[in-house]
Design a protein around this motif. Sequence first.
Motif, mmCIF file in Angstrom:
data_model
loop_
_atom_site.group_PDB
_atom_site.id
_atom_site.type_symbol
_atom_site.label_atom_id
_atom_site.label_comp_id
_atom_site.label_asym_id
_atom_site.label_seq_id
_atom_site.Cartn_x
_atom_site.Cartn_y
_atom_site.Cartn_z
ATOM 1 N N LEU A 1 -20.969 -2.455 -53.002
ATOM 2 C CA LEU A 1 -20.896 -1.559 -51.853
ATOM 3 C C LEU A 1 -19.778 -0.549 -52.023
ATOM 4 N N GLY A 2 -20.122 0.726 -51.792
ATOM 5 C CA GLY A 2 -19.132 1.789 -51.762
ATOM 6 C C GLY A 2 -19.272 2.570 -50.480
ATOM 7 N N TYR A 3 -18.156 3.066 -49.954
ATOM 8 C CA TYR A 3 -18.173 3.816 -48.692
ATOM 9 C C TYR A 3 -17.308 5.054 -48.866
ATOM 10 N N LEU B 1 -25.833 -1.316 -53.670
ATOM 11 C CA LEU B 1 -26.641 -1.578 -54.855
ATOM 12 C C LEU B 1 -26.891 -3.082 -54.951
ATOM 13 N N SER B 2 -28.159 -3.478 -54.981
ATOM 14 C CA SER B 2 -28.536 -4.885 -55.111
ATOM 15 C C SER B 2 -29.142 -5.090 -56.496
ATOM 16 N N ALA B 3 -28.583 -6.041 -57.251
ATOM 17 C CA ALA B 3 -28.987 -6.133 -58.653
ATOM 18 C C ALA B 3 -28.721 -7.522 -59.209
ATOM 19 N N GLU C 1 -29.412 1.684 -52.031
ATOM 20 C CA GLU C 1 -29.617 2.148 -50.660
ATOM 21 C C GLU C 1 -28.532 3.150 -50.291
ATOM 22 N N TYR C 2 -28.947 4.250 -49.717
ATOM 23 C CA TYR C 2 -28.027 5.295 -49.248
ATOM 24 C C TYR C 2 -28.136 5.377 -47.737
ATOM 25 N N PHE C 3 -26.992 5.402 -47.062
ATOM 26 C CA PHE C 3 -26.956 5.347 -45.600
ATOM 27 C C PHE C 3 -25.852 6.293 -45.124
ATOM 28 N N HIS C 4 -26.231 7.402 -44.467
ATOM 29 C CA HIS C 4 -25.276 8.426 -44.031
ATOM 30 C C HIS C 4 -25.099 8.349 -42.514
ATOM 31 N N PHE D 1 -33.392 1.942 -59.418
ATOM 32 C CA PHE D 1 -32.592 2.236 -60.611
ATOM 33 C C PHE D 1 -33.106 1.361 -61.745
ATOM 34 N N GLY D 2 -33.544 1.973 -62.820
ATOM 35 C CA GLY D 2 -34.034 1.217 -63.963
ATOM 36 C C GLY D 2 -35.288 0.414 -63.691
#
Length: 206
Positions: A65-67, A76-78, A125-128, A141-142
């Motif tokens: 998770l980045g914010y 990102l789930s991987a 996932e992108y959440f604004h 991704f990939g």
Amino acid sequence: MNVQTCLQKLQYVGVLAFATVDGQGNPQVRNISAIHYEPDAIYFFTARGKDFCRELLADGRLQILGYTKYKEMIRLSAKAAPVPQSEQQRWMDVIFAEQPYLSNVYPGSSREIGIVFVIRQAQVEYFHLGERPIFRESYSFGGGQVSRRGYQITEACIGCGACAACCPQGCIVSGQPFQIQQEHCLHCGNCQETCPVQAVERLGTE
């Protein structure tokens, strides 16, 4: 927005939260910055003696998770795997060159206690939250699988408009049935709790 832009934003954030689960099923979160990004892979470094490493070797699943300062969340789930032994030194050198502070943490040959993991497939996932209505979207991704999440309105809808009236983002539009604009949905569940005929169903889990 696309997956590569999301990865660039994660690079700008720098220090990311990595979540795993330990052997007792307890959630564990670490801040990681020893990361290198390629267009088709993400590499990161840790030490073999750390619980983090043991959890990755035992299972491999993680969330990152980045914010950003603009109120953008990128998740990102991987599943991560160790880089093949023949490539360990190469990617370790790359990460240490990009993150000079690591030489203070692991000076000289002590870096050999480290191990480099790689992520090649993920759901991003992108959440604004910084705009109205909010904006969210998921990317592969990939070749990673993108799962459906949130809520949808079924054919049981009677068209009363209760869901649209209670939506905090105004992302439900009239129709038969009413429709949720998924890219603006908070996933708060207010529509499901308000619907008088239980016409709103959950698509998945967060």
